[in-house]
Design an enzyme around this catalytic site. Structure first.
Site, PDB file in Angstrom:
ATOM      1  N   ASP A  42       0.834  -1.198   0.000  1.00 43.46           N
ATOM      2  CA  ASP A  42       0.000   0.000   0.000  1.00 43.46           C
ATOM      3  C   ASP A  42       0.871   1.251   0.000  1.00 43.46           C
ATOM      4  O   ASP A  42       1.583   1.512   0.966  1.00 43.46           O
ATOM      5  CB  ASP A  42      -0.911  -0.017   1.234  1.00 43.46           C
ATOM      6  CG  ASP A  42      -2.065   0.958   1.134  1.00 43.46           C
ATOM      7  OD1 ASP A  42      -1.935   1.964   0.409  1.00 43.46           O
ATOM      8  OD2 ASP A  42      -3.088   0.725   1.769  1.00 43.46           O
ATOM      9  N   ASP A  43       0.823   2.005  -1.086  1.00 39.28           N
ATOM     10  CA  ASP A  43       1.573   3.264  -1.214  1.00 39.28           C
ATOM     11  C   ASP A  43       3.079   3.064  -1.346  1.00 39.28           C
ATOM     12  O   ASP A  43       3.863   3.914  -0.909  1.00 39.28           O
ATOM     13  CB  ASP A  43       1.292   4.199  -0.021  1.00 39.28           C
ATOM     14  CG  ASP A  43      -0.132   4.699   0.032  1.00 39.28           C
ATOM     15  OD1 ASP A  43      -0.915   4.373  -0.879  1.00 39.28           O
ATOM     16  OD2 ASP A  43      -0.472   5.415   0.991  1.00 39.28           O
ATOM     17  N   CYS A  82      -6.445   4.017  -3.303  1.00 39.98           N
ATOM     18  CA  CYS A  82      -6.692   2.702  -2.713  1.00 39.98           C
ATOM     19  C   CYS A  82      -7.792   1.840  -3.310  1.00 39.98           C
ATOM     20  O   CYS A  82      -7.532   0.832  -3.954  1.00 39.98           O
ATOM     21  CB  CYS A  82      -6.978   2.875  -1.220  1.00 39.98           C
ATOM     22  SG  CYS A  82      -5.655   3.661  -0.310  1.00 39.98           S
ATOM     23  N   ARG A  86      -7.684  -1.494  -6.158  1.00 40.39           N
ATOM     24  CA  ARG A  86      -7.951  -2.869  -5.742  1.00 40.39           C
ATOM     25  C   ARG A  86      -9.097  -3.484  -6.543  1.00 40.39           C
ATOM     26  O   ARG A  86      -9.055  -4.664  -6.913  1.00 40.39           O
ATOM     27  CB  ARG A  86      -8.246  -2.893  -4.238  1.00 40.39           C
ATOM     28  CG  ARG A  86      -7.013  -2.556  -3.435  1.00 40.39           C
ATOM     29  CD  ARG A  86      -7.297  -2.029  -2.033  1.00 40.39           C
ATOM     30  NE  ARG A  86      -6.116  -1.298  -1.599  1.00 40.39           N
ATOM     31  CZ  ARG A  86      -5.029  -1.877  -1.103  1.00 40.39           C
ATOM     32  NH1 ARG A  86      -5.003  -3.178  -0.895  1.00 40.39           N
ATOM     33  NH2 ARG A  86      -3.972  -1.159  -0.771  1.00 40.39           N
ATOM     34  N   LYS A 136      -5.398  -5.911   3.789  1.00 38.66           N
ATOM     35  CA  LYS A 136      -6.305  -4.797   3.546  1.00 38.66           C
ATOM     36  C   LYS A 136      -7.280  -5.135   2.410  1.00 38.66           C
ATOM     37  O   LYS A 136      -6.868  -5.568   1.342  1.00 38.66           O
ATOM     38  CB  LYS A 136      -5.497  -3.547   3.190  1.00 38.66           C
ATOM     39  CG  LYS A 136      -6.351  -2.345   2.810  1.00 38.66           C
ATOM     40  CD  LYS A 136      -5.477  -1.146   2.494  1.00 38.66           C
ATOM     41  CE  LYS A 136      -6.308   0.016   1.959  1.00 38.66           C
ATOM     42  NZ  LYS A 136      -5.497   1.219   1.702  1.00 38.66           N
ATOM     43  N   SER A 161      -8.362   1.202   5.031  1.00 35.82           N
ATOM     44  CA  SER A 161      -7.012   1.679   5.334  1.00 35.82           C
ATOM     45  C   SER A 161      -6.755   1.670   6.837  1.00 35.82           C
ATOM     46  O   SER A 161      -7.676   1.817   7.645  1.00 35.82           O
ATOM     47  CB  SER A 161      -6.804   3.093   4.781  1.00 35.82           C
ATOM     48  OG  SER A 161      -6.819   3.091   3.380  1.00 35.82           O
ATOM     49  N   HIS A 243       1.350   2.258   4.028  1.00 34.34           N
ATOM     50  CA  HIS A 243       0.390   3.344   4.273  1.00 34.34           C
ATOM     51  C   HIS A 243       0.542   3.807   5.722  1.00 34.34           C
ATOM     52  O   HIS A 243       0.741   2.994   6.621  1.00 34.34           O
ATOM     53  CB  HIS A 243      -1.023   2.805   4.042  1.00 34.34           C
ATOM     54  CG  HIS A 243      -2.103   3.842   4.015  1.00 34.34           C
ATOM     55  ND1 HIS A 243      -2.494   4.535   5.145  1.00 34.34           N
ATOM     56  CD2 HIS A 243      -2.891   4.297   3.005  1.00 34.34           C
ATOM     57  CE1 HIS A 243      -3.474   5.368   4.822  1.00 34.34           C
ATOM     58  NE2 HIS A 243      -3.739   5.242   3.528  1.00 34.34           N
ATOM     59  N   ASP A 295      -0.233  -0.888  -4.832  1.00 36.55           N
ATOM     60  CA  ASP A 295      -1.533  -0.397  -5.299  1.00 36.55           C
ATOM     61  C   ASP A 295      -1.454   0.953  -5.993  1.00 36.55           C
ATOM     62  O   ASP A 295      -2.317   1.300  -6.805  1.00 36.55           O
ATOM     63  CB  ASP A 295      -2.536  -0.338  -4.145  1.00 36.55           C
ATOM     64  CG  ASP A 295      -2.196   0.708  -3.088  1.00 36.55           C
ATOM     65  OD1 ASP A 295      -1.025   1.126  -3.002  1.00 36.55           O
ATOM     66  OD2 ASP A 295      -3.109   1.098  -2.326  1.00 36.55           O
ATOM     67  N   ASN A 296      -0.453   1.754  -5.673  1.00 32.78           N
ATOM     68  CA  ASN A 296      -0.259   3.066  -6.309  1.00 32.78           C
ATOM     69  C   ASN A 296       1.086   3.618  -5.835  1.00 32.78           C
ATOM     70  O   ASN A 296       1.808   2.954  -5.088  1.00 32.78           O
ATOM     71  CB  ASN A 296      -1.398   4.043  -5.968  1.00 32.78           C
ATOM     72  CG  ASN A 296      -1.768   4.104  -4.508  1.00 32.78           C
ATOM     73  OD1 ASN A 296      -2.870   3.692  -4.120  1.00 32.78           O
ATOM     74  ND2 ASN A 296      -0.871   4.588  -3.664  1.00 32.78           N
ATOM     75  N   LYS A 316       1.411   9.342  -5.349  1.00 28.72           N
ATOM     76  CA  LYS A 316       0.031   8.948  -5.079  1.00 28.72           C
ATOM     77  C   LYS A 316      -0.954  10.081  -5.363  1.00 28.72           C
ATOM     78  O   LYS A 316      -0.692  11.246  -5.078  1.00 28.72           O
ATOM     79  CB  LYS A 316      -0.090   8.530  -3.612  1.00 28.72           C
ATOM     80  CG  LYS A 316      -1.511   8.191  -3.166  1.00 28.72           C
ATOM     81  CD  LYS A 316      -1.546   7.721  -1.728  1.00 28.72           C
ATOM     82  CE  LYS A 316      -2.966   7.403  -1.277  1.00 28.72           C
ATOM     83  NZ  LYS A 316      -3.021   6.795   0.061  1.00 28.72           N
TER      84      LYS A 316
END
Length: 462
Positions: A42-43, A82, A86, A136, A161, A243, A295-296, A316
């Site tokens: 995540d991130d 987010c 997904r 997540k 999150s 994240h 994810d990004n 992001k």
């Protein structure tokens, strides 16, 4: 006469066996079904692995998998935030098609990914695979939208999150004071984030100091149980971090660290190494394919609590390359050629048809998808079949076609040659007005097709 007939039948049987063996050999994979693991952080930024050029983050275990597998350097998430990213991975669709323009779901939202959609887990489950979601989710926290309603046999993780709280309206601490929370060993309890097993809360608030390790414990347990049951498996392991807020196990959580983000990525690397070791211990390495990606891009404004996307622009939340081009490592001994890399265009939306094809699973979905089968690219037997890619936030913002990228900006249109200018510094829109016009028209044409094919988001029954 009996002898001749018996000889014929034996000969036919042996010929069939030989054909199956040769077919399996020529295809390049054994007859057994392929286990699949997707590790989704995540991130995490484009540069935030050693094998992607990080100057200070050490990731020897993921780097080893890259040396034994494939690095994809033009791999894109389908959204820079987010929930939308997904939904795209799981359905093979641009997020606008399945989330009605939603990009981030919050605890107050009473919507989620429609259970009528076909997820990649649905496809594997229907073929007899054991399926598990660990980590997540962020596609609807009500039971109607949780992983157990979306093709997964089991779920263990945080429903959104790790900076979100339960119940709706629960007070959360002041946002952005990440140094303060990192230095306070008890700050975890300020985040009223729940931990769910299947469809019920089992811990509130979740202990974020241990969650990355516990996700891995759960993943390893699932792999072991699948092995014991002699079932192929599909595992979606979506880490809550890096994240914010960031946490590590208390024994290694250095409150004086100058770079907490680095510490967290290195902890994730250790946990990936545990899964790698488990696959070898269970002799599953030749029957398993692992995809590691994010994810990004990184949440740049949080400084040393965030990563880097260099040499890309921004991070992001943006449709510049740093927001959506992410690191990707594909590992699968015996299938994925060791020590290879590709700069050809591929996206998370391609994973559903690609992994289905590699696993021998029929990709029969609820409706049209936007993903393409890229199995030939991963196996080193062909080029990318993706020639165009749309960049979405809530609305379409950019189109990549070959080396060119057209992007809508506040002050007009931007055109970049990504082969010559990966950092998007030289706007060619005025120099190449015809190409700019053509790509803008094409972007709007493709988006109109996605818009016309939008399907209902999941909503709670009144």
């Amino acid at each position: 006469m009996r002898y001749n007939r018996l000889s014929f039948e034996i000969g036919s049987f042996l010929s069939a066996l030989l054909f199956l063996s040769l077919s399996s050999y020529l295809i390049g994979k054994p007859a057994e079904k392929l286990n699949v693991i997707i590790v989704f952080t995540d991130d995490q930024g484009y540069q935030d692995l050693g094998c992607f050029g990080s100057p200070d983050i050490r990731t020897p275990r993921i780097d080893r998998m890259a040396k034994e597998g494939l690095r994809l350097t033009s791999f894109y998430s389908a959204n820079p935030v987010c929930s939308a990213s997904r939904a795209a991975l799981l359905t093979g669709c641009y997020p606008k098609r399945v989330l009605a323009g939603k990009t981030v779901l919050f605890p107050r939202d009473n919507v989620g990914l429609n259970p009528k959609e076909t997820t990649i887990a649905d496809l594997f489950q229907e073929e007899g695979y054991a399926t598990a979601c660990v980590g997540k989710w962020h596609l609807g926290h009500q039971p109607e939208f949780l992983p157990t309603r979306q093709g997964f046999d089991s779920y263990f993780g945080i429903p959104y999150s790790n900076d979100m709280s339960h119940p709706v309206g629960a007070k959360r601490p002041r946002y952005g004071l990440w140094d303060k929370y990192w230095k306070d060993p008890n700050s975890n309890d300020l985040w009223q984030t729940p931990l769910i097993r299947d469809e019920g809360i089992i811990e509130h608030p979740v202990d974020q100091h241990t969650i990355t390790r516990r996700y891995t414990d759960e993943a390893i347990s699932f792999i072991q149980k699948s092995k014991e049951a002699k079932k192929p498996f599909f595992l979606y392991l979506a880490h809550s971090m890096p994240h914010v807020p960031l946490y590590l196990p208390r024994a290694t959580h250095n409150v004086d660290s100058k770079y907490p983000y680095k510490d967290v990525i290195e902890h994730i690397d250790e946990q990936v190494g545990r899964i790698y070791d488990t696959l070898h211990q269970l002799n599953l390495q030749n029957d398993t394919l692992v995809v590691y990606t994010s994810d990004n891009g990184p949440w740049l404004r949080f400084d040393h609590h965030a990563g880097q996307a260099l040499p890309l622009r921004e991070g992001k939340g943006t449709t510049y390359e740093g927001g959506m081009r992410v690191p990707c490592v594909v590992w699968g001994p015996g299938r994925i050629q060791a020590g290879t890399q590709s700069d050809e265009l591929i996206s998370t939306i391609d994973l559903l048809p690609t992994l289905s094809a590699l696993g021998g699973v029929k990709a029969k979905t609820h409706g049209p998808i936007d993903g393409l089968d890229q199995s030939a690219l991963l196996l080193g037997k062909g080029a990318s079949v993706r020639k165009e890619f749309l960049y979405y936030t809530k609305h379409v913002q950019a189109l990549r076609q070959g080396k060119y990228k057209l992007r809508k900006a506040n002050k007009g249109l931007e055109l970049y040659d990504l082969e010559a200018d990966i950092g998007e510094q030289n706007n060619l829109a005025k120099k190449e007005p015809q190409k700019t016009k053509e790509l803008f028209a094409r972007m709007m044409e493709l988006d109109a097709g996605v818009t016309a094919g939008m399907r209902p988001i999941g909503t709670l029954k009144q």
